[in-house]
Design an enzyme around this catalytic site. Sequence first.
Site, PDB file in Angstrom:
ATOM      1  N   GLY A  47       0.836  -1.194   0.000  1.00  0.00           N
ATOM      2  CA  GLY A  47       0.000   0.000   0.000  1.00  0.00           C
ATOM      3  C   GLY A  47       0.869   1.240   0.000  1.00  0.00           C
ATOM      4  N   GLN A  52       3.092   9.883   1.520  1.00  0.00           N
ATOM      5  CA  GLN A  52       4.393   9.219   1.555  1.00  0.00           C
ATOM      6  C   GLN A  52       5.299   9.625   0.400  1.00  0.00           C
ATOM      7  OE1 GLN A  52       2.415   5.143   2.235  1.00  0.00           O
ATOM      8  NE2 GLN A  52       4.396   4.949   3.216  1.00  0.00           N
ATOM      9  N   CYS A  94       6.143  -0.289   7.377  1.00  0.00           N
ATOM     10  CA  CYS A  94       5.747   0.829   6.530  1.00  0.00           C
ATOM     11  C   CYS A  94       6.950   1.288   5.723  1.00  0.00           C
ATOM     12  CB  CYS A  94       5.243   1.961   7.435  1.00  0.00           C
ATOM     13  SG  CYS A  94       4.787   3.451   6.543  1.00  0.00           S
ATOM     14  N   LEU A  95       6.725   1.609   4.462  1.00  0.00           N
ATOM     15  CA  LEU A  95       7.830   2.082   3.610  1.00  0.00           C
ATOM     16  C   LEU A  95       8.391   3.399   4.135  1.00  0.00           C
ATOM     17  CD1 LEU A  95       6.256   1.340   0.099  1.00  0.00           C
ATOM     18  CD2 LEU A  95       7.970  -0.014   1.336  1.00  0.00           C
ATOM     19  N   HIS A 136      -4.270   1.273   7.732  1.00  0.00           N
ATOM     20  CA  HIS A 136      -2.911   1.827   7.786  1.00  0.00           C
ATOM     21  C   HIS A 136      -2.769   2.995   6.799  1.00  0.00           C
ATOM     22  CE1 HIS A 136       1.658   1.068   7.943  1.00  0.00           C
ATOM     23  NE2 HIS A 136       1.516   1.915   6.938  1.00  0.00           N
ATOM     24  N   GLU A 137      -3.265   2.798   5.575  1.00  0.00           N
ATOM     25  CA  GLU A 137      -3.120   3.839   4.544  1.00  0.00           C
ATOM     26  C   GLU A 137      -4.018   5.052   4.828  1.00  0.00           C
ATOM     27  OE1 GLU A 137      -0.594   3.480   2.776  1.00  0.00           O
ATOM     28  OE2 GLU A 137      -0.338   1.346   3.142  1.00  0.00           O
ATOM     29  N   HIS A 140      -2.391   7.229   7.229  1.00  0.00           N
ATOM     30  CA  HIS A 140      -1.381   8.093   6.591  1.00  0.00           C
ATOM     31  C   HIS A 140      -2.009   9.408   6.133  1.00  0.00           C
ATOM     32  CE1 HIS A 140       2.447   6.037   6.332  1.00  0.00           C
ATOM     33  NE2 HIS A 140       1.923   4.947   5.811  1.00  0.00           N
TER      34      HIS A 140
HETATM   35 NI    NI Z   1       2.750   3.058   5.705  1.00  0.00          NI
END
Ligand code: NI
Length: 175
Positions: A47, A52, A94-95, A136-137, A140
């Site tokens: 995701g 991000q 998470c990235l 999660h997204e 963000h």
């Molecule tokens: Ni993330």
Amino acid sequence: MAEILKIYTFPESVLRVEAEPVQEIDEDLQKLIENMGETMYDAPGIGLAANQIGVTKQLLIYDTAPRTNGRKMGVLINPEIVHGEGKIVHDEACLSVIDFSAEVTRFANVQVKGFDRNGRPVQLDAEGLLAVCLQHEIDHLKGVLFIDHISSLKRALYKKRLKKMLMKSQSSEPE
Ligand code: NI
């Protein structure tokens, strides 16, 4: 051709910005979605939220299916969790949070409303990994990271370790 975008990482401030609703679905947005897709698959991740990559718009993409089945990228614009129930504990990463994972408790089932990339209203009933991913997204897009859901002690330990890692990588880089 789609390009791979820079992924911002904690503690960069753009990750803490509450994203604005998308007002117009135009060619630029389609290009952004393509580039986000390229970036997510390259990382690889399941995701990616627009914050991000430094764009504070309510836009996220996801693909929680095994990659052996090919790419099945989902896109959600202005997403909103309208219902959640049950509990699931999942080891999240998470990235934008380098070199860390931790167990987070979230709803096991969620109903999400939003728009697809063509501006059509969509309603999604998600469970398991997809439910985790969407929560999660969507976090963000509110400026929230998964590390906000863990204990303050664990978070403090991670911050300390990250500081060390960042200092080390800075000192090893030539001027
Ligand atoms: Ni993330």
